[in-house]
Design a protein around this motif. Structure first.
Motif, PDB file in Angstrom:
ATOM      1  N   LEU A  46       0.847  -1.184   0.000  1.00 55.95           N
ATOM      2  CA  LEU A  46       0.000   0.000   0.000  1.00 55.95           C
ATOM      3  C   LEU A  46       0.883   1.234   0.000  1.00 55.95           C
ATOM      4  O   LEU A  46       2.086   1.156   0.236  1.00 55.95           O
ATOM      5  CB  LEU A  46      -0.879   0.027   1.257  1.00 55.95           C
ATOM      6  N   LYS A  47       0.243   2.364  -0.227  1.00 56.45           N
ATOM      7  CA  LYS A  47       0.981   3.622  -0.135  1.00 56.45           C
ATOM      8  C   LYS A  47       1.351   3.871   1.323  1.00 56.45           C
ATOM      9  O   LYS A  47       0.625   3.495   2.239  1.00 56.45           O
ATOM     10  CB  LYS A  47       0.135   4.771  -0.668  1.00 56.45           C
ATOM     11  N   LEU A  48       2.463   4.524   1.514  1.00 52.44           N
ATOM     12  CA  LEU A  48       2.991   4.783   2.849  1.00 52.44           C
ATOM     13  C   LEU A  48       1.980   5.498   3.745  1.00 52.44           C
ATOM     14  O   LEU A  48       1.883   5.207   4.934  1.00 52.44           O
ATOM     15  CB  LEU A  48       4.282   5.591   2.754  1.00 52.44           C
ATOM     16  N   GLN A  49       1.202   6.398   3.193  1.00 55.92           N
ATOM     17  CA  GLN A  49       0.226   7.148   3.980  1.00 55.92           C
ATOM     18  C   GLN A  49      -0.854   6.235   4.564  1.00 55.92           C
ATOM     19  O   GLN A  49      -1.454   6.549   5.581  1.00 55.92           O
ATOM     20  CB  GLN A  49      -0.456   8.239   3.130  1.00 55.92           C
ATOM     21  N   LYS A  50      -1.119   5.102   3.933  1.00 60.14           N
ATOM     22  CA  LYS A  50      -2.145   4.182   4.419  1.00 60.14           C
ATOM     23  C   LYS A  50      -1.576   3.160   5.404  1.00 60.14           C
ATOM     24  O   LYS A  50      -2.318   2.572   6.179  1.00 60.14           O
ATOM     25  CB  LYS A  50      -2.797   3.458   3.252  1.00 60.14           C
ATOM     26  N   ILE A  51      -0.282   2.935   5.379  1.00 59.64           N
ATOM     27  CA  ILE A  51       0.325   1.914   6.230  1.00 59.64           C
ATOM     28  C   ILE A  51       0.386   2.361   7.680  1.00 59.64           C
ATOM     29  O   ILE A  51       0.085   1.573   8.589  1.00 59.64           O
ATOM     30  CB  ILE A  51       1.732   1.550   5.707  1.00 59.64           C
ATOM     31  N   PHE A  52       0.731   3.602   7.931  1.00 56.10           N
ATOM     32  CA  PHE A  52       0.865   4.074   9.305  1.00 56.10           C
ATOM     33  C   PHE A  52      -0.415   3.891  10.118  1.00 56.10           C
ATOM     34  O   PHE A  52      -0.366   3.348  11.222  1.00 56.10           O
ATOM     35  CB  PHE A  52       1.339   5.530   9.338  1.00 56.10           C
ATOM     36  N   PRO A  53      -1.586   4.292   9.598  1.00 54.23           N
ATOM     37  CA  PRO A  53      -2.817   4.068  10.377  1.00 54.23           C
ATOM     38  C   PRO A  53      -3.105   2.577  10.621  1.00 54.23           C
ATOM     39  O   PRO A  53      -3.648   2.214  11.667  1.00 54.23           O
ATOM     40  CB  PRO A  53      -3.921   4.702   9.532  1.00 54.23           C
TER      41      PRO A  53
END
Length: 90
Positions: A46-53
């Motif tokens: 996934l895109k990095l912005q979606k992985i953190f959450p």
């Protein structure tokens, strides 16, 4: 933080021992977390912005389940979870 490779003082020896004592429980917790959520071991596409959450959500779920006394899932010997660096060819 790195261990002191060439220990010359009692303070450096104490530092190394303290690091070892604190590192083992932390690594054990990460192992529990990865057993509960194998996707953390396999990796995300996934895109990095979606992985953190997602990582934060798994941490919250893990802590909630731990507080409720839920057992960890048993190891499944048929589940093959390669290390992420194996997939990258490192």
């Amino acid at each position: 933080m790195c261990s002191v490779i060439k220990i010359e003082t009692p303070e450096e020896q104490l530092y190394n021992e303290s690091q070892i004592r604190s590192r083992n429980p932390i690594e054990r917790v990460f192992g529990f977390w990865e057993r509960r959520f194998p996707a953390l071991t396999v990796g995300f596409r996934l895109k990095l912005q979606k992985i953190f959450p997602i990582i934060v959500a798994t941490a919250v779920l893990h802590n909630t389940l731990w507080q409720r006394g839920e057992d960890l899932p048993l190891d499944d010997p048929q589940m093959d979870l390669p290390a992420p660096w194996v997939q990258l060819g490192v």
